[in-house]
Design an enzyme around this catalytic site. Structure first.
Site, PDB file in Angstrom:
ATOM      1  N   ASP A  13       0.795  -1.098   0.091  1.00 25.04           N
ATOM      2  CA  ASP A  13       0.235   0.197   0.138  1.00 25.04           C
ATOM      3  C   ASP A  13       1.057   1.242   0.220  1.00 25.04           C
ATOM      4  O   ASP A  13       0.236   2.358  -0.558  1.00 25.04           O
ATOM      5  CB  ASP A  13      -0.649  -0.413   1.222  1.00 25.04           C
ATOM      6  N   SER A 134      -8.271  -2.770   9.770  1.00 25.54           N
ATOM      7  CA  SER A 134      -7.949  -3.689   8.421  1.00 25.54           C
ATOM      8  C   SER A 134      -9.136  -4.510   8.998  1.00 25.54           C
ATOM      9  O   SER A 134     -10.335  -4.683  10.230  1.00 25.54           O
ATOM     10  CB  SER A 134      -7.471  -4.839   9.299  1.00 25.54           C
ATOM     11  N   GLU A 136     -10.003  -7.350   9.397  1.00 28.40           N
ATOM     12  CA  GLU A 136      -9.498  -8.931  10.775  1.00 28.40           C
ATOM     13  C   GLU A 136      -9.896  -8.311  11.784  1.00 28.40           C
ATOM     14  O   GLU A 136     -10.616  -8.997  12.678  1.00 28.40           O
ATOM     15  CB  GLU A 136      -8.337  -9.039  10.203  1.00 28.40           C
ATOM     16  N   TYR A 157      -2.700 -10.468  15.410  1.00 28.32           N
ATOM     17  CA  TYR A 157      -2.961  -9.009  14.643  1.00 28.32           C
ATOM     18  C   TYR A 157      -3.841  -8.969  14.683  1.00 28.32           C
ATOM     19  O   TYR A 157      -4.004  -7.084  14.642  1.00 28.32           O
ATOM     20  CB  TYR A 157      -2.510  -9.960  13.373  1.00 28.32           C
TER      21      TYR A 157
HETATM   22  P1  NAP Z   1       2.387  -4.867   3.226  1.00 32.33           P
HETATM   23  O1  NAP Z   1       2.704  -5.309   2.736  1.00 32.33           O
HETATM   24  O2  NAP Z   1       2.936  -6.366   4.316  1.00 32.33           O
HETATM   25  O3  NAP Z   1       3.318  -4.229   3.787  1.00 32.33           O
HETATM   26  C1  NAP Z   1       3.781  -3.246   5.688  1.00 32.33           C
HETATM   27  C2  NAP Z   1       5.036  -2.023   5.882  1.00 32.33           C
HETATM   28  O4  NAP Z   1       5.148  -1.676   7.541  1.00 32.33           O
HETATM   29  C3  NAP Z   1       6.159  -2.649   5.185  1.00 32.33           C
HETATM   30  O5  NAP Z   1       7.005  -1.091   4.538  1.00 32.33           O
HETATM   31  C4  NAP Z   1       6.978  -2.889   6.253  1.00 32.33           C
HETATM   32  O6  NAP Z   1       8.438  -2.722   6.384  1.00 32.33           O
HETATM   33  C5  NAP Z   1       6.556  -2.007   7.428  1.00 32.33           C
HETATM   34  N1  NAP Z   1       7.092  -2.199   8.436  1.00 32.33           N
HETATM   35  C6  NAP Z   1       6.594  -3.820   9.162  1.00 32.33           C
HETATM   36  N2  NAP Z   1       7.196  -3.836  10.483  1.00 32.33           N
HETATM   37  C7  NAP Z   1       7.523  -2.454  10.864  1.00 32.33           C
HETATM   38  C8  NAP Z   1       8.444  -1.577  11.699  1.00 32.33           C
HETATM   39  N3  NAP Z   1       8.357  -2.673  12.939  1.00 32.33           N
HETATM   40  N4  NAP Z   1       8.567  -0.602  11.640  1.00 32.33           N
HETATM   41  C9  NAP Z   1       7.997   0.486  10.389  1.00 32.33           C
HETATM   42  N5  NAP Z   1       7.626  -0.226   9.296  1.00 32.33           N
HETATM   43  C10 NAP Z   1       7.905  -1.849   9.610  1.00 32.33           C
HETATM   44  O7  NAP Z   1       1.834  -4.228   3.929  1.00 32.33           O
HETATM   45  P2  NAP Z   1       0.110  -3.470   3.436  1.00 32.33           P
HETATM   46  O8  NAP Z   1      -0.260  -4.892   2.201  1.00 32.33           O
HETATM   47  O9  NAP Z   1       1.300  -2.813   2.383  1.00 32.33           O
HETATM   48  O10 NAP Z   1      -0.701  -2.508   4.688  1.00 32.33           O
HETATM   49  C11 NAP Z   1      -0.546  -1.783   5.347  1.00 32.33           C
HETATM   50  C12 NAP Z   1      -1.250  -1.792   6.059  1.00 32.33           C
HETATM   51  O11 NAP Z   1      -2.678  -1.630   5.853  1.00 32.33           O
HETATM   52  C13 NAP Z   1      -0.729  -2.708   7.463  1.00 32.33           C
HETATM   53  O12 NAP Z   1      -0.957  -1.709   8.678  1.00 32.33           O
HETATM   54  C14 NAP Z   1      -1.482  -3.517   6.837  1.00 32.33           C
HETATM   55  O13 NAP Z   1      -1.589  -4.183   8.275  1.00 32.33           O
HETATM   56  C15 NAP Z   1      -3.241  -3.189   6.772  1.00 32.33           C
HETATM   57  N6  NAP Z   1      -3.928  -3.124   6.074  1.00 32.33           N
HETATM   58  C16 NAP Z   1      -3.768  -4.393   5.018  1.00 32.33           C
HETATM   59  C17 NAP Z   1      -4.960  -4.478   3.964  1.00 32.33           C
HETATM   60  C18 NAP Z   1      -4.742  -5.514   3.036  1.00 32.33           C
HETATM   61  O14 NAP Z   1      -5.340  -5.924   2.546  1.00 32.33           O
HETATM   62  N7  NAP Z   1      -3.731  -5.700   2.329  1.00 32.33           N
HETATM   63  C19 NAP Z   1      -5.921  -4.985   4.763  1.00 32.33           C
HETATM   64  C20 NAP Z   1      -6.182  -3.974   5.959  1.00 32.33           C
HETATM   65  C21 NAP Z   1      -4.896  -3.470   6.831  1.00 32.33           C
HETATM   66  P3  NAP Z   1       9.732  -4.043   5.247  1.00 32.33           P
HETATM   67  O15 NAP Z   1       9.521  -3.589   3.521  1.00 32.33           O
HETATM   68  O16 NAP Z   1      10.941  -3.340   6.175  1.00 32.33           O
HETATM   69  O17 NAP Z   1       9.199  -5.244   6.372  1.00 32.33           O
HETATM   70  O1  F7E Z   2      -5.438 -15.181   4.205  1.00 30.49           O
HETATM   71  C1  F7E Z   2      -6.508 -18.735   3.556  1.00 30.49           C
HETATM   72  C2  F7E Z   2      -6.170 -18.163   4.529  1.00 30.49           C
HETATM   73  O2  F7E Z   2      -2.981 -14.555   4.574  1.00 30.49           O
HETATM   74  C3  F7E Z   2      -6.709 -14.975   3.234  1.00 30.49           C
HETATM   75  C4  F7E Z   2      -3.536  -9.074   5.319  1.00 30.49           C
HETATM   76  O3  F7E Z   2      -2.856  -8.327   4.349  1.00 30.49           O
HETATM   77  O4  F7E Z   2      -5.785  -8.974   4.578  1.00 30.49           O
HETATM   78  C5  F7E Z   2      -4.617  -9.370   5.214  1.00 30.49           C
HETATM   79  O5  F7E Z   2      -5.426 -11.208   6.001  1.00 30.49           O
HETATM   80  C6  F7E Z   2      -7.101 -16.525   3.845  1.00 30.49           C
HETATM   81  C7  F7E Z   2      -6.755 -16.890   5.307  1.00 30.49           C
HETATM   82  O6  F7E Z   2      -4.978 -12.745   4.082  1.00 30.49           O
HETATM   83  C8  F7E Z   2      -3.258 -20.506   2.437  1.00 30.49           C
HETATM   84  O7  F7E Z   2      -6.388 -19.191   6.295  1.00 30.49           O
HETATM   85  C9  F7E Z   2      -5.432 -20.469   2.772  1.00 30.49           C
HETATM   86  O8  F7E Z   2      -8.392 -17.308   5.517  1.00 30.49           O
HETATM   87  O9  F7E Z   2      -4.017 -13.858   2.049  1.00 30.49           O
HETATM   88  P1  F7E Z   2      -4.379 -13.934   3.428  1.00 30.49           P
HETATM   89  P2  F7E Z   2      -6.076 -12.609   5.656  1.00 30.49           P
HETATM   90  O10 F7E Z   2      -5.403 -13.167   6.761  1.00 30.49           O
HETATM   91  O11 F7E Z   2      -6.874 -12.630   4.561  1.00 30.49           O
HETATM   92  C10 F7E Z   2      -6.256  -8.320   6.045  1.00 30.49           C
HETATM   93  C11 F7E Z   2      -7.557  -7.414   5.824  1.00 30.49           C
HETATM   94  C12 F7E Z   2      -4.957  -7.549   6.470  1.00 30.49           C
HETATM   95  O12 F7E Z   2      -5.587  -6.703   7.398  1.00 30.49           O
HETATM   96  C13 F7E Z   2      -4.448  -8.953   6.567  1.00 30.49           C
HETATM   97  O13 F7E Z   2      -3.474  -7.361   6.406  1.00 30.49           O
HETATM   98  O14 F7E Z   2      -6.143 -17.472   2.999  1.00 30.49           O
HETATM   99  N1  F7E Z   2      -5.426 -19.475   2.961  1.00 30.49           N
HETATM  100  N2  F7E Z   2      -3.845 -21.180   2.214  1.00 30.49           N
HETATM  101  C14 F7E Z   2      -3.973 -19.302   3.058  1.00 30.49           C
HETATM  102  N3  F7E Z   2      -3.579 -18.237   3.191  1.00 30.49           N
HETATM  103  C15 F7E Z   2      -2.130 -17.903   3.288  1.00 30.49           C
HETATM  104  N4  F7E Z   2      -1.457 -16.859   3.311  1.00 30.49           N
HETATM  105  N5  F7E Z   2      -1.526 -18.712   2.787  1.00 30.49           N
HETATM  106  C16 F7E Z   2      -1.813 -19.799   2.618  1.00 30.49           C
HETATM  107  O15 F7E Z   2      -0.617 -21.139   1.991  1.00 30.49           O
END
Ligand code: NAP
Ligand code: F7E
Length: 348
Positions: A13, A134, A136, A157
Site C-alpha cells: 500500500d 483492517s 480482520e 494481528y
Molecule cells: P505490507 O506489504 O506487509 O507492508 C507493511 C509495511 O510495514 C512494510 O513497509 C514494512 O517494512 C513496514 N513495517 C513492518 N514493521 C515495521 C516496523 N516495526 N517499523 C516500521 N515499519 C514497519 O502491508 P500492506 O498490505 O501494504 O498493508 C499496509 C497496512 O494496511 C498494514 O498496516 C496492514 O496491516 C493494513 N491492512 C492491509 C490490508 C491488505 O489487504 N493489504 C487490509 C487491511 C489493512 P518492510 O518492507 O521493511 O518489511
Molecule cells: O489469507 C487462507 C487463509 O493471508 C486469506 C492481510 O493483508 O488481509 C490479509 O489477511 C485466506 C485466509 O490474508 C493459505 O487461511 C489458505 O483465510 O491472504 P491471507 P488475510 O489473513 O485475510 C487482511 C484484511 C489484513 O489486514 C492482513 O494484513 O486464505 N489461506 N491457504 C492461506 N493464506 C495464506 N497466507 N497462505 C496459504 O497457504
C-alpha cells in the site's frame, strides 16, 4: 506544496500511496527500516535521488518500535498528513510472533499518535492522521460488515489492530486531532507480498505453468474474502484525510469469493486444472480462522464518493499476467545460466 509522511512506505500500500501523493503534487517522506538487504524494490519506479534539484521524495531510517526516532522525524518534517501503514501484517505469522506483532501494530500506532500529538502541540500546525485498520477486526462477526459491526478479532494481528483503532479514536476525542480510521477489506495487486494467498496462488500457478515448480501447498480453501485492488484502496485513504471532519470508514468491494474461487479464476486464465497441483499443508491452517468477510462500504460511497474500479476478475487477470511475465523472466535467466530456480517456493 503539501507534505505527507508515510510509515510502511516499502509495503504494497505504501508504494501505491506514495505514487498517488506524488502525482497530486505532494512532497513525500517515508519511514524505512534498516535491513541487510534492500527493501525498497516496490519504490524503484518513483525513487528520486534526494540530491537532485527539486527532489520531493525522501526516505528516512526509522522503526515504529522506536518512539524517540519517529517523534524527532515528525518534528523535523512537520507533515500535513501522516499515513500509518507500518505493520507486521501477516495474520498467520502473528500467531508465531504475537508480542512482536502487538509491538508494531498496537504500540507502534500509539507511538505515532504520541509523536503527532507532541508535534501539533509544539508547532501549533494541524497534522491529519490516517490509521490503517483492517476487516480482520470484524473476525467472527457475520457479513456484511460495516462501521456498526461489532469487532470480534480472531488473531493476535487482529486484536492489535482493534487496539490501534481505539487508540486512534481516543486520541481524536481526547486531543481534538484529525484522525481517520480506514477499515479496509483485503486488497491485493501485482505487488502483493508473496506469502498472502492470492499472490502465492498467482506466483505458484504461473511458475508451474512454465515448469519452474511442481506444487502449491495451501491451507483453508473455503474461507471467503472481499478482494479489491490496492490502487483503489489507497485512493480511499487519501480521500478520508481531505474531508471537513475526521471519521471512520469501511472500504470494500461488497463482493466475496472463496480461496477456491480465486484458484478457479486463475486456473481458467492459464487453462490449468489447479486441483492437480494444489495440496493441503496443515501448517497453513490457523488456530482460529476468519471464515467470511464481505464489506458494506455504503458510507465511503456516500461520503467520500469512493468506488472501486477493479473487480475480482480483473484483479486476478492482472496478477496472473504480471506473474506470468515474471516467471518467463525467471525461466530465461535460468536457461541462460544466470538464475537459480527455487522450488517449493514460498512459506507462510
Ligand atoms: P505490507 O506489504 O506487509 O507492508 C507493511 C509495511 O510495514 C512494510 O513497509 C514494512 O517494512 C513496514 N513495517 C513492518 N514493521 C515495521 C516496523 N516495526 N517499523 C516500521 N515499519 C514497519 O502491508 P500492506 O498490505 O501494504 O498493508 C499496509 C497496512 O494496511 C498494514 O498496516 C496492514 O496491516 C493494513 N491492512 C492491509 C490490508 C491488505 O489487504 N493489504 C487490509 C487491511 C489493512 P518492510 O518492507 O521493511 O518489511
Ligand atoms: O489469507 C487462507 C487463509 O493471508 C486469506 C492481510 O493483508 O488481509 C490479509 O489477511 C485466506 C485466509 O490474508 C493459505 O487461511 C489458505 O483465510 O491472504 P491471507 P488475510 O489473513 O485475510 C487482511 C484484511 C489484513 O489486514 C492482513 O494484513 O486464505 N489461506 N491457504 C492461506 N493464506 C495464506 N497466507 N497462505 C496459504 O497457504
Amino acid at each position: 506544496m503539501k507534505k505527507a509522511f508515510l510509515t510502511g512506505i516499502t509495503g504494497q500500500d505504501g508504494s501505491f500511496l506514495a505514487e498517488l501523493l506524488l502525482s497530486r503534487g505532494y512532497e513525500v517522506h517515508g519511514l524505512i527500516r534498516r535491513a541487510s538487504t534492500f527493501n525498497t524494490g516496490r519504490l524503484d519506479s518513483i525513487y528520486i535521488d534526494p540530491h537532485a534539484p527539486h527532489a520531493h521524495f525522501f526516505l528516512h531510517y526509522g522503526d515504529v518500535s522506536d518512539g524517540g526516532g519517529v517523534r524527532r522525524l515528525l518534528q523535523q518534517v512537520q507533515p500535513d498528513e501522516v499515513y500509518n501503514l507500518a505493520a507486521q501484517s501477516h495474520v498467520k505469522v502473528s500467531f508465531d510472533q504475537a508480542e512482536f506483532t502487538a509491538d508494531a501494530v498496537a504500540l507502534g500506532t500509539l507511538r505515532m499518535l504520541e509523536a503527532v500529538r507532541n508535534t501539533v502541540e509544539s508547532t501549533g500546525k494541524e497534522i491529519r492522521f490516517y490509521q490503517a485498520g483492517s476487516s480482520e477486526m470484524f473476525g467472527a462477526s457475520p457479513p456484511p460488515q460495516n462501521e456498526e459491526t461489532r469487532f470480534y478479532p480472531r488473531s493476535p494481528y487482529a486484536v492489535s489492530k482493534v487496539s490501534a483503532h481505539w487508540y486512534a479514536v481516543n486520541y481524536r476525542e481526547a486531543y481534538g486531532l484529525f484522525i481517520a480510521n480506514g477499515i479496509l477489506f483485503n486488497h491485493e495487486s501485482e505487488r502483493r507480498g508473496e506469502t498472502f494467498v492470492t499472490r502465492k496462488i498467482t506466483r505458484g500457478l504461473t511458475r508451474i505453468h512454465l515448469g519452474l515448480q511442481n506444487k502449491i501447498y495451501l491451507g483453508n480453501l473455503d474461507s471467503r474474502r472481499d478482494w479489491g485492488h490496492a490502487a483503489d484502496y489507497v485512493r480511499a485513504m487519501w480521500l478520508m484525510l481531505q474531508q471537513d471532519h475526521p471519521d471512520d470508514y469501511v472500504v470494500a468491494t461488497g463482493e466475496a469469493h472463496t480461496v477456491r474461487e480465486f484458484l478457479d479464476e486463475a486456473g481458467a486464465i492459464l487453462k490449468m486444472d489447479w486441483k492437480k497441483v494444489v495440496e493441503l499443508d496443515a501448517r497453513y491452517l490457523r488456530p482460529t480462522e476468519v471464515d467470511n468477510l464481505q464489506g458494506d462500504a455504503s458510507k465511503a460511497r456516500r461520503k467520500l464518493n469512493w468506488r472501486p474500479e477493479v473487480n475480482f476478475q480483473e484483479l486476478v487477470r492482472r496478477m496472473v499476467e504480471h506473474d506470468l511475465a515474471l516467471a518467463r523472466q525467471e525461466k530465461i535467466l535460468h536457461e541462460s545460466g544466470y538464475g537459480t530456480v527455487v522450488s517449493g517456493y514460498r512459506h507462510a
